[in-house]
Design a protein around this motif. Structure first.
Motif, short mmCIF file in Angstrom:
data_model
loop_
_atom_site.label_atom_id
_atom_site.label_comp_id
_atom_site.label_asym_id
_atom_site.label_seq_id
_atom_site.Cartn_x
_atom_site.Cartn_y
_atom_site.Cartn_z
N LYS A 22 0.82 -1.21 0.00
CA LYS A 22 0.00 0.00 0.00
C LYS A 22 0.87 1.27 0.00
N TRP A 23 2.00 1.20 -0.71
CA TRP A 23 2.89 2.35 -0.84
C TRP A 23 2.56 3.16 -2.10
N ILE A 24 1.67 2.65 -2.95
CA ILE A 24 1.26 3.36 -4.16
C ILE A 24 -0.25 3.58 -4.08
N ASN A 25 -0.68 4.83 -4.16
CA ASN A 25 -2.11 5.10 -4.08
C ASN A 25 -2.71 5.23 -5.49
N ALA A 26 -3.97 5.60 -5.56
CA ALA A 26 -4.68 5.67 -6.85
C ALA A 26 -4.11 6.73 -7.77
N GLN A 27 -3.45 7.73 -7.22
CA GLN A 27 -2.86 8.81 -8.02
C GLN A 27 -1.40 8.52 -8.39
N ILE A 52 10.88 7.46 -8.74
CA ILE A 52 10.05 8.24 -7.83
C ILE A 52 10.60 9.66 -7.82
N GLN A 53 9.75 10.65 -8.05
CA GLN A 53 10.24 12.02 -8.04
C GLN A 53 9.19 12.98 -7.51
N THR A 102 3.55 6.70 -1.25
CA THR A 102 3.19 7.21 0.07
C THR A 102 4.19 6.84 1.17
N ALA A 103 5.15 5.94 0.88
CA ALA A 103 6.15 5.59 1.89
C ALA A 103 7.10 6.75 2.16
N ILE A 104 7.16 7.70 1.22
CA ILE A 104 7.94 8.92 1.43
C ILE A 104 6.98 10.01 1.90
N PRO A 105 7.19 10.57 3.08
CA PRO A 105 6.22 11.51 3.64
C PRO A 105 6.17 12.87 2.94
N PHE A 106 7.20 13.16 2.16
CA PHE A 106 7.26 14.48 1.52
C PHE A 106 6.49 14.45 0.21
N GLN A 107 5.39 15.13 0.19
CA GLN A 107 4.49 15.12 -0.96
C GLN A 107 4.44 16.53 -1.58
#
Length: 412
Positions: free
Chosen positions: A312-317, A339-340, A321-326
């Motif tokens: 569950k580290w990849i969401n629908a978008q 991942i960028q 999500t394992a990286i907290p910086f969004q």
């Protein structure tokens, strides 16, 4: 008696005294428990010689600190028996942040007064604390640690000589100022510590000629963080994050680049006016955010993608999500996953086919670390970069400080 006949014996006497004060060492290490898995050794006499030679070369330091508190008790009057080798150790099955040392005391009462003069707070039962440092007086010993959890077991070891280690300094250190030794049964892996004018080197190899060019190439990019690791290194570091990551995702190469930026973050909250109507409140605060790109190469990219989805580290978008910086985005490539961050995209540094981790000091990083003590803040602000390199069983760490009027040993 002829004065000339006294000159030779006097010179010999002074030479002998000089040797015993600055060179003769007791090499038996009797303050390390048997269950220590890492031992840091500092050659106190070599460090003293290095300090004095640098002090002689810098007369500006001869007068000492003008702001020194006269109420502070000096180390030489602290009641501590200055060791030939300072022994710092980590115990098996304890947290990585827990480190301990034991010093022998000539006068426990003087040592207690010394701690109080240095603003250590008494916690009762001869236990003192200042910031994240704990010290307990046990008879003729002072036990020092970044935690007090193992003080009682360590004290029992000191009482029961059979539980002490029987190490000799020559097993751990050779001609360097210090050493870090990893102990596993009868196997000992040693790394030398060298303190130079404006840098510290920790290594287990003398073959570091190529590294200067690697550091120069990495520095040209002027990034806050640059990492490149092969499959062996990825496997070693993945153990700290997810033990199943390598086997399940088949990651065999890791590369990352990151920069820091201060941005405005808007916090929305809700309240009520005098008429109990709901109103929206916006608060703007400055936060430190990284801009980054991560390249994860895998022999089977689909397997890596499936494993990340399972966790569950990849969401629908398609955000990782394992990286907290969004915000960020994860995409599949022919070689693996990328991942960028999307707010301000950056490019990967060129591939050097070397295993390294490079961290360049950044004022934004320092400003985000609110819990640092003044002394820790001074030391960190003085660092220019940290560089780690590995090839097979050879390792090298370089902590480079900024150029200054004084060498590190007189600054820190």
């Amino acid at each position: 008696m002829n004065k000339k006949k006294l000159i030779v014996p006097l010179i010999l006497l002074l030479a002998a005294a000089f040797y015993f004060v600055f060179f003769h060492k007791e090499k038996t290490l009797n303050l390390v428990p048997k269950d220590a898995d890492v031992v840091v050794l500092i050659d106190v006499k070599k460090l003293t010689r290095q300090y004095l030679s640098n002090l002689i070369a810098h007369p500006s330091k001869w007068s000492g600190s003008k702001t020194k508190d006269k109420k502070e008790i000096s180390l030489k009057d602290s009641g501590i028996k200055i060791p030939d080798f300072l022994q710092i150790f980590h115990l098996k099955d304890t947290r990585f942040s827990e480190w301990y040392s034991v010093v022998e005391l000539k006068d426990p009462q003087k040592f207690s007064a010394f701690l109080k003069s240095r603003q250590f707070i008494s916690k009762g039962k001869n236990l003192f604390r200042k910031d994240q440092l704990f010290i307990k007086i046990e008879g003729e010993n002072g036990i020092i640690g970044t935690s007090a959890l193992a003080f009682d077991p360590i004290n029992k070891v000191l009482i029961q000589s059979s539980e002490k280690n029987t190490l000799n300094a020559d097993q751990l250190i050779s001609h360097s100022t210090g050493s870090i030794s990893f102990i596993s049964g009868q196997k000992i892996q040693n790394f030398s510590i060298e303190l130079k004018a404006d840098e510290i080197e920790i290594k287990n190899t003398a073959d570091t000629g190529i590294l200067a060019s690697v550091i120069d190439e990495v520095q040209k990019r002027n990034h806050f963080l640059a990492i490149e690791l092969d499959a062996r290194n990825v496997k070693n570091y993945a153990k700290f994050l997810d033990k199943n990551l390598i086997d399940s995702a088949q990651i065999n190469y890791f590369k990352a680049t990151a920069d820091l930026e201060q941005v405005n973050d808007t916090i929305i909250s809700y309240g009520y006016d005098d008429n109990f109507n709901e109103i929206e409140k916006k608060t703007v605060q400055k936060i430190i955010q990284p801009n980054y790109i991560i390249d994860l190469q895998s022999q089977i990219p689909e397997k890596a993608w499936a494993y990340f989805q399972h966790k569950k580290w990849i969401n629908a978008q398609n955000q990782f999500t394992a990286i907290p910086f969004q915000p960020n985005r994860i995409d599949k490539s022919n070689k693996g996953l990328v991942i960028q961050s999307t707010r301000k995209p950056i490019s990967l540094s060129p591939e050097l086919t070397e295993n390294y981790i490079f961290i360049k000091n950044n004022p934004l990083l320092l400003s985000s670390l609110k819990s640092l003590t003044p002394a820790e803040r001074t030391i960190l602000s003085d660092i220019e970069f940290i560089f780690y390199w590995n090839k097979a069983e050879h390792y090298w760490v370089k902590i480079k400080a900024k150029k200054g009027k004084l060498p590190l040993i007189l600054r820190w």
